[in-house]
Design an enzyme around this catalytic site. Structure first.
Site, short mmCIF file in Angstrom:
data_model
loop_
_atom_site.label_atom_id
_atom_site.label_comp_id
_atom_site.label_asym_id
_atom_site.label_seq_id
_atom_site.Cartn_x
_atom_site.Cartn_y
_atom_site.Cartn_z
CG ASP A 164 0.59 -1.84 7.14
OD1 ASP A 164 -0.35 -2.77 8.23
OD2 ASP A 164 0.83 -1.25 6.75
CE1 TYR A 214 -8.30 2.33 7.87
CE2 TYR A 214 -7.86 4.01 9.34
CZ TYR A 214 -7.60 3.91 7.89
OH TYR A 214 -6.67 3.57 8.12
CE LYS A 215 -7.31 -0.79 5.59
NZ LYS A 215 -8.14 -0.29 4.68
CG PHE A 242 -1.45 0.93 1.18
CD1 PHE A 242 -2.82 0.93 0.55
CD2 PHE A 242 -1.93 2.20 1.86
CE1 PHE A 242 -4.12 2.27 0.18
CE2 PHE A 242 -2.69 3.50 2.82
CZ PHE A 242 -3.91 3.08 1.20
NE ARG A 288 -10.08 -3.17 -1.82
CZ ARG A 288 -9.25 -2.69 -0.94
NH1 ARG A 288 -8.00 -2.69 -0.24
NH2 ARG A 288 -9.68 -1.66 0.13
#
Lengths: 425, 425
Positions: A223, A248-249, A151, A399
């Protein structure tokens, strides 16, 4: 019975047998099939009430007293201890605060400093907990390896960390990390890797890659943004040095909820933060002009924590206390969901219209499925219009994230069906 | 009429004539005299409803769509533009996010880079907006000056910024900055100063000190934590280069609400952030491996913003839209409040029991009064028990902050009276 009816019926049976099915009721959901929890987790139903208490009573009535009386001051490490078991860490090693980007910066600079200190010491200074054999003892470690498919923010921040510590940044595909280390691992200070690739959903081999990094005498920074809360991580078990992740995922902490930093216990006394704010001071209210770092995970704190976002996250983590809710149960359902989605896509979508980028092998799959298809941006818009929410990543990727706490098998069948209709309609 | 009755009566008259008196009704307050708004501002009454909407509707119902539809993505710069007029800045120069400590780091590293770039260019590269005459053109600028009396985190972070950029950190009293610059200003890259001293409440001379920094060819970074929302700052007018501040004191943004960063418009294209997260990318959703900074204040962003805390702050700023509410009105009342407090303390507290550390001259006074007294920690505990909330700063300072939006003259008289009773009881 047609194939379509068959899969719909199978979804019904799978949902009926799902031990996590009841957890869905703890979230605010509507008739949308929400497959974007790998971007923003859904709202746990009890969170609004808790946030209201934080705002109205803790801030509004107790005001400044809440730093003590409502436990605001210790929230970063207390909530870190709630996240720790979800990533396979014993208590006292995780602290919450700042964004993932900022935590990548702390972790990488600290890792480089430890590696260079090892080199200056002319010996393997990594301590008994380190996995490395110290093959590069005494060498100048001035290279940071970073996942070339990362990312983007991790790469940008790694570049900045390299620039500020006099290192060179070397992008490497995760699969090629072992050979890159064999090549010139004695120069490697730190390696920054993603547990799960944000685009393809590929799960990287954390135990083997960490061992390879250690064998070169370097430090491994992981990560966990796309793995924590979706699958077992095993930070302690695999001897990971440092790790970061967002909340937050799959942890459902809310939009932009603070990230976390893991520093393995035996490295904490050597964690030399590039952001030594007053919250990480051994005596923060001593207001001393000289910095003296706190012991433990607290050393990873920086400035005043954002309490509203932090305490919303704390409330959201209560979902993990429910009966039968565990990382193992979540992982089992996650694989069942993604297996079923791949089957449904295979059955419904005409050949060649959508190609999976996500590995078929369970050991290489995270909790999302990425499909490459023509006009993906436009396809996703149409899916969303029809109530199937995933997201689009340029140039051509759809996704679909599967959060086992609230996504069911009927959602999966519907998503594949609507996708097929969209692609052929 | 006794002196006591006289001052109480005068307080009543002052409150009756106060053009800001009605604003108090917009805050959640009880019978406590709250003089700690310079640590945590009180709750504006409309904030809980707004936060509830953010949580229940924006997160709970719209979920990921809120990044666009609820304006989450642009919140850091939109809210920056709400803060800008309060610190004397035109729009497009302030961005909100991260803690004050993290913003000090960004600002100082960026300032050092600009100064060193000027030196490398062998000319005054500061641009037409710079105040400096470029006396040190071509010199190696490898020193950072920092307020020796600063709130500690600024000093810790400045030390880290110096270490990472190869500079030396030199603590200097603000009053001695001009002579320090006269001494070896050609070596100075950046100067980090506090507009108002967190301990004594002393207001430093921002225009004159900024001019002195510019005359030496260096960059001025101001910390506005204890001035923004309490008095005029005039960033644009005085040519300040970079500034940071928190939002949970006089701006009432809530516990740990995010800080802000000001980068003067003509320096923005040169702002080279040490924390180049994906939110500051020119095309954040392009997911490109190479970093290309955005134009404007957005360049100061880092990672995903903490939306709950940010939007609570945005709601809190509505108070400044009220009729008659302005920085000038706030400053006028602030000086009247602190004048009156000093008078009441002088009248009520026996001589020698509490000595003011806060300057008598208006031009040198922020919006707080600091009193040195024996056993200050214990005295503050007893004041709080009696409903007068200030705070204690070691070793011997009582701090009383006066937020003109909700503190009245009767509060002031009561605080001085209870203090006198506590000290003599």
């Amino acid at each position: 019975m047609s194939e379509r009816t068959g899969l719909a019926g199978e979804a019904e049976e799978l949902d009926a047998a799902d031990p996590l099915a009841a957890v869905r009721g703890e979230f605010v959901l509507d008739d949308v099939t929400y497959l974007d929890g790998n971007s923003l987790g859904a709202l746990p139903a009890h969170v609004p009430g808790r946030v209201e208490d934080v705002v109205r009573r803790q801030w509004g009535e107790l005001r400044i007293r809440s730093w003590d009386e409502s436990g605001w001051w210790t929230a970063p490490e207390r909530i870190g201890d709630r996240i720790a078991p979800l990533v396979g860490a014993a208590a006292g090693q995780v602290v919450v605060g700042d964004s993932t980007s900022v935590n990548v910066f702390k972790a990488l600079v600290a890792a480089v400093r430890m590696a260079q200190e090892d080199g200056a010491a002319g010996a393997d200074g990594r301590g008994s907990g380190g996995g490395g054999s110290g093959s590069g003892a005494g060498a100048v470690r001035d290279e940071i390896l970073v996942d070339a498919t990362t990312f983007p923010t991790d790469g940008y921040i790694a570049d900045s960390a390299a620039r500020l510590t006099g290192c060179t940044l070397r992008p490497v595909l995760p699969a090629e990390v072992p050979s890159a280390l064999a090549d010139r691992g004695e120069r490697t200070a730190a390696v920054l890797l993603n547990h799960v690739d944000y685009r393809t959903g590929r799960l990287h081999d954390l135990p083997a890659l960490t061992a390879a990094v250690h064998a070169a005498g370097a430090y491994a920074v992981w990560d966990l943004c796309h793995s924590a809360g979706a699958l077992p991580v095993g930070l302690d078990e695999h001897g990971v040095d440092l790790a970061v992740g967002c909340t937050y995922k799959y942890l459902n902490g809310g939009p932009g909820s603070p990230a976390y930093l893991y520093v393995r216990r035996d490295l904490q006394h050597r964690f030399d933060s590039p952001l030594p704010g007053w919250n990480s001071h051994a005596e923060p209210f001593g207001m001393r002009p000289d910095y003296a770092p706190a012991a433990g995970a607290v050393r990873g704190r920086v400035g005043t924590p954002d309490i509203l976002s932090l305490l919303a996250l704390e409330a959201a983590l209560d979902v993990w206390d429910g009966a039968g809710v565990s990382v193992a149960a979540v992982r089992a359902k996650s694989l069942a969901l993604t297996d079923f989605f791949l089957r449904c896509v295979g059955a419904y979508v005409p050949g060649g219209r959508a190609e999976s980028l996500t590995p078929a092998a369970h050991a290489e799959r995270g909790s999302q499925v990425a499909l490459r298809c023509d006009g993906a941006g436009d396809v996703m818009k149409r899916l969303i219009e029809r109530g199937v929410v995933g997201d689009y990543r340029p140039p051509d990727v759809l996704r679909f994230g599967f959060t086992p706490l609230y996504v069911g098998f009927a959602d999966v069948e519907r998503a594949a069906r609507v996708l097929a209709e969209t692609l052929t309609g």
